[in-house]
Design a protein around this motif. Sequence first.
Motif, PDB file in Angstrom:
ATOM      1  N   THR A   1       0.821  -1.224   0.000  1.00 19.75           N
ATOM      2  CA  THR A   1       0.000   0.000   0.000  1.00 19.75           C
ATOM      3  C   THR A   1       0.852   1.270   0.000  1.00 19.75           C
ATOM      4  N   PHE A   2       2.157   1.118  -0.103  1.00 17.27           N
ATOM      5  CA  PHE A   2       3.064   2.259  -0.030  1.00 17.27           C
ATOM      6  C   PHE A   2       3.539   2.658  -1.422  1.00 17.27           C
ATOM      7  N   ASP A   3       3.819   3.945  -1.583  1.00 15.59           N
ATOM      8  CA  ASP A   3       4.386   4.443  -2.832  1.00 15.59           C
ATOM      9  C   ASP A   3       5.894   4.209  -2.855  1.00 15.59           C
TER      10      ASP A   3
ATOM     11  N   LYS B   1      21.510  16.051  -2.537  1.00 17.22           N
ATOM     12  CA  LYS B   1      22.957  16.105  -2.293  1.00 17.22           C
ATOM     13  C   LYS B   1      23.699  14.988  -3.024  1.00 17.22           C
ATOM     14  N   SER B   2      23.413  14.822  -4.294  1.00 23.41           N
ATOM     15  CA  SER B   2      24.093  13.855  -5.178  1.00 23.41           C
ATOM     16  C   SER B   2      23.757  12.398  -4.865  1.00 23.41           C
ATOM     17  N   THR B   3      22.775  12.153  -4.030  1.00 22.44           N
ATOM     18  CA  THR B   3      22.352  10.786  -3.730  1.00 22.44           C
ATOM     19  C   THR B   3      20.929  10.577  -4.217  1.00 22.44           C
ATOM     20  N   ASP B   4      20.700   9.472  -4.906  1.00 21.86           N
ATOM     21  CA  ASP B   4      19.352   9.066  -5.283  1.00 21.86           C
ATOM     22  C   ASP B   4      18.832   8.105  -4.222  1.00 21.86           C
ATOM     23  N   PHE B   5      17.928   8.592  -3.388  1.00 21.91           N
ATOM     24  CA  PHE B   5      17.376   7.779  -2.315  1.00 21.91           C
ATOM     25  C   PHE B   5      16.172   6.987  -2.818  1.00 21.91           C
ATOM     26  N   PHE B   6      16.234   5.675  -2.663  1.00 21.08           N
ATOM     27  CA  PHE B   6      15.092   4.808  -2.929  1.00 21.08           C
ATOM     28  C   PHE B   6      14.234   4.807  -1.672  1.00 21.08           C
ATOM     29  N   CYS B   7      12.975   5.234  -1.797  1.00 21.51           N
ATOM     30  CA  CYS B   7      12.103   5.406  -0.630  1.00 21.51           C
ATOM     31  C   CYS B   7      10.781   4.672  -0.805  1.00 21.51           C
ATOM     32  N   ARG B   8      10.278   4.140   0.280  1.00 23.87           N
ATOM     33  CA  ARG B   8       8.888   3.712   0.362  1.00 23.87           C
ATOM     34  C   ARG B   8       8.187   4.686   1.301  1.00 23.87           C
ATOM     35  N   ILE B   9       7.030   5.205   0.861  1.00 24.07           N
ATOM     36  CA  ILE B   9       6.323   6.255   1.589  1.00 24.07           C
ATOM     37  C   ILE B   9       4.846   5.880   1.679  1.00 24.07           C
ATOM     38  N   GLY B  10       4.283   6.005   2.880  1.00 26.30           N
ATOM     39  CA  GLY B  10       2.870   5.693   3.033  1.00 26.30           C
ATOM     40  C   GLY B  10       2.360   6.012   4.415  1.00 26.30           C
ATOM     41  N   GLY B  11       1.064   5.895   4.597  1.00 19.92           N
ATOM     42  CA  GLY B  11       0.436   6.198   5.866  1.00 19.92           C
ATOM     43  C   GLY B  11      -0.179   7.578   5.871  1.00 19.92           C
ATOM     44  N   SER B  12      -0.596   8.032   7.045  1.00 22.24           N
ATOM     45  CA  SER B  12      -1.171   9.362   7.183  1.00 22.24           C
ATOM     46  C   SER B  12      -0.855   9.891   8.573  1.00 22.24           C
ATOM     47  N   GLY B  13      -0.742  11.222   8.649  1.00 22.42           N
ATOM     48  CA  GLY B  13      -0.393  11.853   9.909  1.00 22.42           C
ATOM     49  C   GLY B  13       0.959  12.516   9.812  1.00 22.42           C
ATOM     50  N   PRO B  14       1.531  12.949  10.940  1.00 19.80           N
ATOM     51  CA  PRO B  14       2.825  13.623  10.929  1.00 19.80           C
ATOM     52  C   PRO B  14       3.927  12.701  10.403  1.00 19.80           C
ATOM     53  N   PRO B  15       4.977  13.278   9.796  1.00 17.25           N
ATOM     54  CA  PRO B  15       6.019  12.450   9.183  1.00 17.25           C
ATOM     55  C   PRO B  15       6.900  11.750  10.209  1.00 17.25           C
ATOM     56  N   LEU B  16       7.169  10.493   9.954  1.00 12.10           N
ATOM     57  CA  LEU B  16       8.084   9.681  10.751  1.00 12.10           C
ATOM     58  C   LEU B  16       9.099   9.060   9.804  1.00 12.10           C
ATOM     59  N   LEU B  17      10.349   9.474   9.939  1.00 10.28           N
ATOM     60  CA  LEU B  17      11.444   8.958   9.125  1.00 10.28           C
ATOM     61  C   LEU B  17      12.027   7.728   9.798  1.00 10.28           C
TER      62      LEU B  17
ATOM     63  N   ALA C   1       1.908   3.228  10.277  1.00 17.22           N
ATOM     64  CA  ALA C   1       1.275   4.015   9.212  1.00 17.22           C
ATOM     65  C   ALA C   1      -0.145   4.421   9.558  1.00 17.22           C
ATOM     66  N   SER C   2      -0.749   3.795  10.561  1.00 20.68           N
ATOM     67  CA  SER C   2      -2.085   4.202  10.976  1.00 20.68           C
ATOM     68  C   SER C   2      -2.065   5.535  11.713  1.00 20.68           C
ATOM     69  N   ARG C   3      -0.881   5.948  12.161  1.00 25.74           N
ATOM     70  CA  ARG C   3      -0.762   7.192  12.922  1.00 25.74           C
ATOM     71  C   ARG C   3       0.188   8.201  12.296  1.00 25.74           C
ATOM     72  N   PHE C   4       1.078   7.731  11.411  1.00 26.65           N
ATOM     73  CA  PHE C   4       2.129   8.594  10.867  1.00 26.65           C
ATOM     74  C   PHE C   4       2.292   8.365   9.365  1.00 26.65           C
ATOM     75  N   THR C   5       2.786   9.390   8.690  1.00 22.70           N
ATOM     76  CA  THR C   5       3.238   9.230   7.311  1.00 22.70           C
ATOM     77  C   THR C   5       4.679   8.740   7.364  1.00 22.70           C
ATOM     78  N   LEU C   6       4.910   7.514   6.939  1.00 27.49           N
ATOM     79  CA  LEU C   6       6.232   6.901   7.039  1.00 27.49           C
ATOM     80  C   LEU C   6       7.066   7.213   5.800  1.00 27.49           C
ATOM     81  N   VAL C   7       8.317   7.581   6.016  1.00 23.52           N
ATOM     82  CA  VAL C   7       9.300   7.741   4.955  1.00 23.52           C
ATOM     83  C   VAL C   7      10.433   6.776   5.276  1.00 23.52           C
ATOM     84  N   MET C   8      10.632   5.790   4.404  1.00 23.53           N
ATOM     85  CA  MET C   8      11.604   4.722   4.655  1.00 23.53           C
ATOM     86  C   MET C   8      12.595   4.636   3.498  1.00 23.53           C
ATOM     87  N   PRO C   9      13.693   5.371   3.562  1.00 22.61           N
ATOM     88  CA  PRO C   9      14.684   5.294   2.494  1.00 22.61           C
ATOM     89  C   PRO C   9      15.708   4.189   2.742  1.00 22.61           C
TER      90      PRO C   9
END
Length: 301
Positions: A11-13, A20-36, A56-64
């Motif tokens: 269910t994640f994008d 900064k010259s790095t291509d980060f592969f990320c999975r992003i999903g959920g809703s709410g304040p961001p949690l890295l 993800a039920s409480r936060f927007t997850l960013v997982m690089p």
Amino acid sequence: MTRELPDLFPTFDTRIVRAKSTDFFCRIGGSGPPLLLLHGYPQSHVIWHKIAPRLASRFTLVMPDLPGYGHSSIPPRTSGHATYSKRAWAEAITEMMRLLGYETFFLAGHDRGARVGYRLALDFPGSVKKLAVLDILPTSDYWDLMDRGFGLKIYHWMFLAQPFPFPEKMISAAPVRFLEHTLASWTAEKTLDCFSDGALEHTRDWFCQPDRISASCEDYRAGATIDYDHDKADQDAGRTISAGVLALWGSKGIASSVDDPLAVWRRWSPDVQGMALPGGHFLPEEAPDETADALLSYFGG
């Protein structure tokens, strides 16, 4: 990605974010304040797949994936290892979050990701609302603890930090055997049972790539040199982490090697809390319910 791998985050994008010259592969999903969420060695963002649905039920997850790991781009080697320093990675990840629209965020890191996390909180104090570090003590503390017993427990710190290309050649002779021994040996049960088949498939896939083996060695070379120097400079100057810190460690993990991990973290932050969780080093996979509960309570409180 060399072949089709199981989707552990259906269910994640998926995003590639250049910062900064790095291509980060990320999975992003959920809703709410961001949690890295930042992973460690020898893994990638897939370490979070057991607890991501609850978070993800409480936060927007960013997982690089960290630079050089998983499917993120590989920094060039330099004589001083600066491109693999946690300071350089923290700067790039802070920029990545800004590009995603997040000036401030919560941050949880495991292993090497936790080292990036506390460096980011030190260097960019306005960015991190709260920080959680999973089964680590700061880099300089580990090196200063390196007596016979501790050296045997984390021998890989000295092995991976040896000059290029010695550890790369040794690992590349049998990368899957090295990987699986390393993973199993850091769990409480000394087996691979806590790792799902899909997660192991992902990890075997990228860890067999010679350039990524070298990148992970460079990470540890930076830890033994420039990262240590940055830590010591902060300690000598009396700089501390202004954000609140939650320290979690496995009851049979690496950070439990000291009698009181919280006492160590109190030298780095005036606002520290934490506890041991059941298991070894890989808390999100060995103790997913307890880890999710602790993170939800801390970041959601």
